[in-house]
Design an enzyme around this catalytic site. Structure first.
Site, mmCIF file in Angstrom:
data_model
loop_
_atom_site.group_PDB
_atom_site.id
_atom_site.type_symbol
_atom_site.label_atom_id
_atom_site.label_comp_id
_atom_site.label_asym_id
_atom_site.label_seq_id
_atom_site.Cartn_x
_atom_site.Cartn_y
_atom_site.Cartn_z
ATOM 1 N N PRO A 2 0.880 -1.371 0.069
ATOM 2 C CA PRO A 2 -0.059 -0.026 0.085
ATOM 3 C C PRO A 2 0.884 1.202 -0.030
ATOM 4 O O PRO A 2 1.941 1.403 0.738
ATOM 5 C CB PRO A 2 -0.767 -0.065 1.501
ATOM 6 C CG PRO A 2 -0.640 -1.657 1.456
ATOM 7 C CD PRO A 2 0.289 -2.141 1.031
ATOM 8 N N GLU A 3 0.616 2.128 -0.865
ATOM 9 C CA GLU A 3 1.200 3.516 -0.891
ATOM 10 C C GLU A 3 0.457 4.542 -0.141
ATOM 11 O O GLU A 3 -0.529 4.082 0.529
ATOM 12 C CB GLU A 3 1.549 3.927 -2.140
ATOM 13 C CG GLU A 3 2.493 2.778 -3.073
ATOM 14 C CD GLU A 3 2.781 3.002 -4.388
ATOM 15 O OE1 GLU A 3 2.679 4.327 -4.844
ATOM 16 O OE2 GLU A 3 2.945 2.345 -5.284
ATOM 17 N N HIS A 105 -4.860 -15.376 10.444
ATOM 18 C CA HIS A 105 -4.193 -14.127 10.332
ATOM 19 C C HIS A 105 -4.535 -12.872 11.088
ATOM 20 O O HIS A 105 -3.970 -11.815 10.858
ATOM 21 C CB HIS A 105 -3.653 -13.805 9.021
ATOM 22 C CG HIS A 105 -2.860 -15.134 8.243
ATOM 23 N ND1 HIS A 105 -1.527 -15.433 8.825
ATOM 24 C CD2 HIS A 105 -3.083 -15.989 7.389
ATOM 25 C CE1 HIS A 105 -1.326 -16.716 8.142
ATOM 26 N NE2 HIS A 105 -2.278 -16.981 7.280
ATOM 27 N N ARG A 124 0.961 -12.016 5.243
ATOM 28 C CA ARG A 124 2.504 -12.101 5.127
ATOM 29 C C ARG A 124 3.160 -11.520 6.339
ATOM 30 O O ARG A 124 4.569 -11.933 6.456
ATOM 31 C CB ARG A 124 3.143 -11.498 3.934
ATOM 32 C CG ARG A 124 2.099 -11.922 2.804
ATOM 33 C CD ARG A 124 2.458 -11.529 1.437
ATOM 34 N NE ARG A 124 1.460 -11.527 0.283
ATOM 35 C CZ ARG A 124 1.917 -11.205 -1.046
ATOM 36 N NH1 ARG A 124 2.738 -10.426 -1.359
ATOM 37 N NH2 ARG A 124 0.977 -11.488 -1.942
ATOM 38 N N LYS A 167 22.076 15.961 -7.934
ATOM 39 C CA LYS A 167 21.666 14.421 -7.770
ATOM 40 C C LYS A 167 21.754 13.967 -9.045
ATOM 41 O O LYS A 167 20.893 14.234 -9.938
ATOM 42 C CB LYS A 167 20.296 14.239 -7.212
ATOM 43 C CG LYS A 167 20.302 14.492 -5.599
ATOM 44 C CD LYS A 167 19.102 13.973 -4.880
ATOM 45 C CE LYS A 167 19.205 14.120 -3.293
ATOM 46 N NZ LYS A 167 20.316 13.337 -2.773
#
Length: 288
Positions: A2-3, A105, A124, A167
């Protein structure tokens, strides 16, 4: 994983269930997730009143009345499920019925004073939880290094241009660097670069200036649109209500390898390349 939009969507689902309410009962069903639970985890939370549910980058920050913060990272498959409380507050809080009906879970279970339930499930076990003492965020190893929030005024074209000076890494790597801007992930970086017409391979220092003036608004726009859509549902991600997000139906670049570019007037095709072990999707025709 998830972002930012998915984490923000989860926070918005948790807020009405938790804010201003006391945690009546907390059950920790294993000693660890990705990392061990902090000492005294259940004792700190049980009986605590929640004052706010906030987000910092990809972290959920649940604020307690005593100044402590319950930090949550969803990892790859972590998700919260909220069952609203149906019992009016009467001082007769809590009962055990239904607590045995948990999935394999379901690792953390919480009952709120109004009878509402909160379950954290992580198949997980790449997610984790921590407790931050009052005034401890600046020293937290999870938060101390983070750059500005991309939806805040601190993330501006001028500030980002200054951060990119010198950069030589690809601009995609720079956007994923949590020290430069917090919370961005692979999907939304691909989408923002597509909107801004910038190649993910372009050296970061060359984006400063006019290109940054296109890119910063594109980042903000794609994140806002994804939050409005409830995030992108991939693999295990669902909202706290159990619903799926649907921004994946609006992707213009991500996972569209071989498809025509949707940019008006562009006759290019979306391609996939690998950068630092991650897939980048972009249109070589209009992204330069």
């Amino acid at each position: 994983m998830p972002e930012l939009p998915e984490v923000e969507t989860v926070c918005r689902g948790l807020r009405p269930a938790l804010a201003g309410k006391r945690l009546f009962r907390v059950e920790q069903r294993r000693p660890d997730l990705r990392f061990p639970f902090p000492d005294g985890f259940v004792a700190r939370l049980e009986g605590a009143r929640i004052t706010a549910v906030e987000r910092r980058a990809k972290y959920i920050l649940i604020r307690l009345e005593d100044g402590w913060t319950w930090l949550v990272h969803l990892g790859m498959s972590g998700r919260f499920t909220v069952t609203p409380g149906a019992r009016a507050s009467s001082g007769q809080a809590g009962h055990n019925s239904g607590w045995a009906l948990v999935e394999k879970h379901d690792h953390v279970l919480v009952e709120v004073e109004d009878g509402g339930r909160l379950v954290f499930n992580d198949t997980r076990r790449f997610g984790f939880m921590d407790l931050i003492p009052p005034g401890g965020e600046a020293a937290s190893p999870h938060l101390a290094h983070l750059g500005p929030e991309p939806l805040s005024d601190a993330f501006s074209a001028e500030a980002f241009s200054a951060a990119l000076a010198g950069k030589r890494t690809p601009i995609k790597a720079a956007l994923l660097d949590q020290r430069l801007v917090a919370g961005l992930g692979n999907i939304y970086v691909c989408e923002a670069l597509w909107r801004a017409g910038i190649s993910p391979k372009r050296s970061a220092h060359t984006v400063a200036g006019a290109r940054a003036a296109r890119l910063v608004p594109a980042v903000k726009e794609v994140l806002a649109a994804a939050i409005e859509a409830g995030g992108s549902s991939l693999r295990d991600y669902v909202q706290a209500t159990g619903e799926l997000g649907y921004f994946q139906h609006s992707w213009d670049a991500y996972d569209r390898e071989g498809e025509p570019c949707r940019q008006p007037g562009c006759d290019g095709t979306v391609v996939r390349i690998v950068q630092s072990g991650r897939s980048s999707f972009y249109c070589p025709r209009h992204q330069r």
